[in-house]
Design a protein around this motif. Structure first.
Motif, short mmCIF file in Angstrom:
data_model
loop_
_atom_site.label_atom_id
_atom_site.label_comp_id
_atom_site.label_asym_id
_atom_site.label_seq_id
_atom_site.Cartn_x
_atom_site.Cartn_y
_atom_site.Cartn_z
N SER A 1 64.49 52.51 24.15
CA SER A 1 63.34 51.75 24.49
C SER A 1 64.35 51.59 23.22
CB SER A 1 61.92 51.96 24.97
OG SER A 1 61.33 51.07 25.23
N ASP A 2 63.21 50.57 22.97
CA ASP A 2 63.52 49.51 21.45
C ASP A 2 62.62 50.41 20.80
OD1 ASP A 2 63.29 47.74 18.94
OD2 ASP A 2 65.28 47.69 19.89
N ASN A 3 62.99 51.05 19.29
CA ASN A 3 61.21 51.66 18.34
C ASN A 3 60.61 50.04 17.99
OD1 ASN A 3 62.93 53.87 17.71
ND2 ASN A 3 64.25 53.11 16.41
N ALA A 4 60.43 48.62 18.31
CA ALA A 4 59.44 48.13 17.88
C ALA A 4 58.47 47.72 19.60
CB ALA A 4 60.54 46.77 18.47
N ARG A 5 58.42 48.87 20.18
CA ARG A 5 58.40 48.77 21.30
C ARG A 5 57.05 50.14 22.06
NH1 ARG A 5 60.12 44.75 24.62
NH2 ARG A 5 62.49 44.36 24.42
N PRO A 6 56.47 50.00 21.41
CA PRO A 6 55.71 51.29 21.61
C PRO A 6 54.86 51.37 22.74
CG PRO A 6 54.65 49.90 19.45
CD PRO A 6 55.97 49.65 19.90
N ASP A 7 54.52 50.20 23.38
CA ASP A 7 53.40 50.43 24.47
C ASP A 7 54.36 50.37 25.26
OD1 ASP A 7 51.43 49.12 22.90
OD2 ASP A 7 51.84 46.94 23.80
N ALA A 8 55.51 50.28 25.65
CA ALA A 8 57.10 50.48 26.25
C ALA A 8 56.82 51.93 26.28
CB ALA A 8 57.96 50.03 26.47
N HIS A 9 56.90 52.43 25.49
CA HIS A 9 57.17 53.81 24.34
C HIS A 9 55.98 55.34 25.79
CE1 HIS A 9 59.12 52.64 21.09
NE2 HIS A 9 60.18 52.81 22.47
N ARG A 10 54.39 54.54 25.54
CA ARG A 10 53.37 54.89 25.93
C ARG A 10 53.30 54.98 27.81
NH1 ARG A 10 51.36 52.70 21.59
NH2 ARG A 10 50.71 51.10 22.21
N PHE A 11 53.70 53.76 27.75
CA PHE A 11 53.88 53.28 29.94
C PHE A 11 54.98 54.65 30.52
CE2 PHE A 11 57.02 51.50 33.17
CZ PHE A 11 56.04 51.41 33.83
N TYR A 12 56.48 54.58 30.01
CA TYR A 12 57.40 55.54 30.16
C TYR A 12 56.49 56.87 29.92
CZ TYR A 12 60.58 51.74 29.68
OH TYR A 12 60.45 50.35 30.02
N GLU A 13 55.74 57.72 28.65
CA GLU A 13 55.60 58.68 28.50
C GLU A 13 54.55 59.18 30.13
OE1 GLU A 13 54.51 58.45 25.07
OE2 GLU A 13 56.27 59.64 24.14
N ARG A 14 53.46 58.22 30.67
CA ARG A 14 52.45 57.94 31.36
C ARG A 14 53.15 58.57 32.94
NH1 ARG A 14 50.03 53.71 28.94
NH2 ARG A 14 50.56 52.51 30.30
N LEU A 15 54.85 58.15 32.65
CA LEU A 15 55.27 58.02 33.69
C LEU A 15 56.06 60.02 33.52
CD1 LEU A 15 56.79 54.60 34.55
CD2 LEU A 15 54.60 55.69 35.83
N GLY A 16 55.91 59.97 32.97
CA GLY A 16 56.75 61.62 33.01
C GLY A 16 58.01 61.79 31.94
N PHE A 17 58.44 60.62 31.65
CA PHE A 17 59.41 60.45 30.83
C PHE A 17 58.93 61.14 28.97
CE2 PHE A 17 60.63 57.00 33.58
CZ PHE A 17 62.36 57.59 34.01
N THR A 18 60.60 61.77 28.74
CA THR A 18 60.04 62.63 27.25
C THR A 18 60.89 61.92 26.41
OG1 THR A 18 61.35 64.31 27.81
CG2 THR A 18 59.32 64.35 28.72
N ALA A 19 60.12 61.44 25.29
CA ALA A 19 60.87 61.05 23.94
C ALA A 19 62.12 62.42 23.58
CB ALA A 19 60.51 60.56 22.91
N SER A 20 63.22 62.36 24.58
CA SER A 20 64.12 63.13 24.16
C SER A 20 65.28 63.40 22.86
CB SER A 20 64.21 63.90 25.81
OG SER A 20 65.68 63.54 25.60
N HIS A 21 65.92 62.36 22.85
CA HIS A 21 67.35 61.64 21.64
C HIS A 21 66.84 60.87 21.11
CE1 HIS A 21 68.91 64.58 25.44
NE2 HIS A 21 69.90 64.31 24.84
#
Length: 150
Positions: free
Chosen positions: A123-143
């Motif tokens: 997910s592009d760095n410019a999409r913080p809302d998307a990052h929060r959405f993916y984290e709510r679904l259990g994805f982790t920012a790992s790389h």
């Protein structure tokens, strides 16, 4: 809200898909809704590859969401198969109604069905809302991701 159908994308869906891809500041810079030829060519190529799944969410005959799921066989992780989710888009007037979650649940379920051991996305760095959405679904920012424009 009417019933939701999630199905494989067809050529007639391309205008709506491209409209959603272009409907944000990043997409507006890289998409060309005025010429659908490259998108139609790409969909034809993707549709002939069993490891590619371009899907749309349809409500009351209207395409309201889309994503692409790629199944990637690999050698690492003891020969694990992984999937890659890309191009997740929900039509502006459908956002906040759980459609994005339904699309992602479909992608994870299909990944399991295809015996994937890992689901990944960028997910592009410019999409913080998307990052929060993916984290709510259990994805982790790992790389940290890198790209080389060709």
């Amino acid at each position: 809200m009417g019933a939701l159908e999630i199905r494989a994308a067809v050529a007639a869906d391309v205008p709506a898909i491209v409209e959603m891809l272009a409907d944000d500041p990043l997409g507006a810079q890289r998409e060309s809704p005025d010429d659908l030829t490259p998108y139609l060519t790409a969909l034809e190529r993707l549709s002939s590859d069993p490891n590619q799944h371009v899907i749309v969410a349809v409500r009351e005959g209207r395409v309201v969401g889309t994503l692409q799921l790629t199944v990637i066989p690999g050698l690492s992780r003891k020969g694990a198969t992984r999937s890659l989710i890309e191009g997740v888009r929900v039509h502006a007037d459908e956002r906040g109604n759980g459609l994005g979650t339904e699309l992602m649940e479909w992608a994870v379920a299909e990944s399991r069905r295809q015996n994937c051991q890992l689901v990944q996305l960028t997910s592009d760095n410019a999409r913080p809302d998307a990052h929060r959405f993916y984290e709510r679904l259990g994805f982790t920012a790992s790389h940290v991701g890198f790209k080389l424009q060709l």
